[in-house]
Design a protein around this motif. Structure first.
Motif, PDB file in Angstrom:
ATOM      1  N   ASP A  99     -54.104  69.159 -54.279  1.00 24.36           N
ATOM      2  CA  ASP A  99     -54.813  67.904 -54.024  1.00 24.36           C
ATOM      3  C   ASP A  99     -55.646  68.062 -52.769  1.00 24.36           C
ATOM      4  N   LEU A 100     -56.947  68.052 -52.958  1.00 21.71           N
ATOM      5  CA  LEU A 100     -57.851  68.226 -51.828  1.00 21.71           C
ATOM      6  C   LEU A 100     -58.317  66.857 -51.345  1.00 21.71           C
ATOM      7  N   SER A 101     -58.858  66.830 -50.122  1.00 22.26           N
ATOM      8  CA  SER A 101     -59.232  65.527 -49.563  1.00 22.26           C
ATOM      9  C   SER A 101     -60.356  64.875 -50.367  1.00 22.26           C
ATOM     10  N   VAL A 102     -61.204  65.708 -50.985  1.00 19.33           N
ATOM     11  CA  VAL A 102     -62.286  65.158 -51.819  1.00 19.33           C
ATOM     12  C   VAL A 102     -62.266  65.791 -53.199  1.00 19.33           C
ATOM     13  N   GLY A 103     -62.729  65.053 -54.157  1.00 17.70           N
ATOM     14  CA  GLY A 103     -62.879  65.588 -55.505  1.00 17.70           C
ATOM     15  C   GLY A 103     -61.571  65.704 -56.265  1.00 17.70           C
ATOM     16  N   VAL A 131     -60.302  88.205 -51.611  1.00 20.02           N
ATOM     17  CA  VAL A 131     -61.093  87.794 -52.787  1.00 20.02           C
ATOM     18  C   VAL A 131     -60.741  86.348 -53.142  1.00 20.02           C
ATOM     19  N   THR A 132     -59.441  86.019 -53.115  1.00 21.42           N
ATOM     20  CA  THR A 132     -59.017  84.662 -53.474  1.00 21.42           C
ATOM     21  C   THR A 132     -59.563  83.644 -52.474  1.00 21.42           C
ATOM     22  N   LEU A 133     -59.458  83.980 -51.196  1.00 15.14           N
ATOM     23  CA  LEU A 133     -59.980  83.053 -50.182  1.00 15.14           C
ATOM     24  C   LEU A 133     -61.488  82.875 -50.337  1.00 15.14           C
ATOM     25  N   SER A 134     -62.186  83.970 -50.632  1.00 17.87           N
ATOM     26  CA  SER A 134     -63.652  83.871 -50.810  1.00 17.87           C
ATOM     27  C   SER A 134     -63.976  82.949 -51.977  1.00 17.87           C
ATOM     28  N   ARG A 150     -66.011  79.456 -51.916  1.00 18.16           N
ATOM     29  CA  ARG A 150     -67.204  79.284 -52.766  1.00 18.16           C
ATOM     30  C   ARG A 150     -67.071  78.027 -53.635  1.00 18.16           C
ATOM     31  N   HIS A 151     -65.882  77.862 -54.255  1.00 14.56           N
ATOM     32  CA  HIS A 151     -65.665  76.675 -55.088  1.00 14.56           C
ATOM     33  C   HIS A 151     -65.739  75.400 -54.264  1.00 14.56           C
ATOM     34  N   ALA A 152     -65.172  75.449 -53.056  1.00 15.24           N
ATOM     35  CA  ALA A 152     -65.197  74.256 -52.198  1.00 15.24           C
ATOM     36  C   ALA A 152     -66.643  73.885 -51.863  1.00 15.24           C
ATOM     37  N   GLU A 153     -67.471  74.915 -51.600  1.00 17.19           N
ATOM     38  CA  GLU A 153     -68.882  74.633 -51.281  1.00 17.19           C
ATOM     39  C   GLU A 153     -69.611  74.062 -52.497  1.00 17.19           C
ATOM     40  N   GLN A 154     -69.301  74.619 -53.666  1.00 18.91           N
ATOM     41  CA  GLN A 154     -69.960  74.106 -54.891  1.00 18.91           C
ATOM     42  C   GLN A 154     -69.565  72.652 -55.142  1.00 18.91           C
ATOM     43  N   ARG A 155     -68.284  72.361 -54.907  1.00 22.30           N
ATOM     44  CA  ARG A 155     -67.822  70.968 -55.101  1.00 22.30           C
ATOM     45  C   ARG A 155     -68.524  70.048 -54.116  1.00 22.30           C
TER      46      ARG A 155
END
Ligand code: CMP
Length: 175
Positions: A90-94, A152-155, A159-164
């Protein structure tokens, strides 16, 4: 090598209270685990000796659906590898991000010492391999390419967080 045989010979530690972190909620059930460590994707390249080292520092925990494994803002002292079940970050957004067998979480607090970045909850009954902070270095030593897998996982997560964030920014701009 079966984890259950590690239990029998005492080399795989099972917490009798099956505790994860203090924030864990719900009744955590302990069952006998028949798991081949060598079949866990992350450990596929490990030798027998390396698998034995990992078995010595790992414990297996079964949790019912709805169990809070990590809670955002709280201190974190364990790393989790999903053996079975689906969990949500559960992230703070999205929308929450789903994590599935073979994926891991809890690495961030172990790497930087900061509080948990997100709340992770089991959506289904889940089986987790749990490694304590003090043994995290054993994984780094014994699992080939572990550091690379982490990076790789952190990258990907960044990347996904930026796209969101971009999608949400674009959506709010059109309102
Ligand atoms: P940690 O901060 O220790 O505890 C919460 C965990 O959630 C975190 O480590 C990561 O393993 C995981 N996590 C945080 N953000 C994301 C994300 N955007 N996608 C997938 N997993 C995440």
């Amino acid at each position: 090598m079966e984890l259950v045989s590690r239990m029998m010979d005492g080399s795989l530690s099972y917490d009798p209270k099956n505790r994860l972190e203090p924030v864990l909620s719900g009744s955590v059930v302990q069952r006998s685990a028949k798991i081949e460590l060598g079949e866990v994707p992350m450990f596929e390249g490990c030798s027998e000796r390396q698998l034995r080292s990992i078995a010595k520092i790992a414990r297996v925990v079964d949790t019912p659906a709805g169990t809070v494994i990590t809670r955002v803002g709280e201190p974190g002292s364990e790393f989790y590898l999903i053996l079975d079940g689906t969990l949500s970050v559960d992230l703070s957004v999205g929308k929450p991000v789903a994590l599935r067998p073979g994926e891991f979480f809890g690495e961030m607090s172990l790497l930087d010492g900061d509080p948990r970045s997100a709340t992770v909850v089991s959506d289904t009954p889940a089986r987790l391999l749990v490694i304590k902070r003090e043994n995290f270095s054993v994984l780094r030593r014994e699992v080939p390419d572990f550091t690379q897998i982490l990076l790789v996982t952190l990258s990907r997560r960044v990347r996904h967080a930026e796209q969101r964030a971009d999608r949400m920014g674009a959506a709010s701009a059109t309102l």
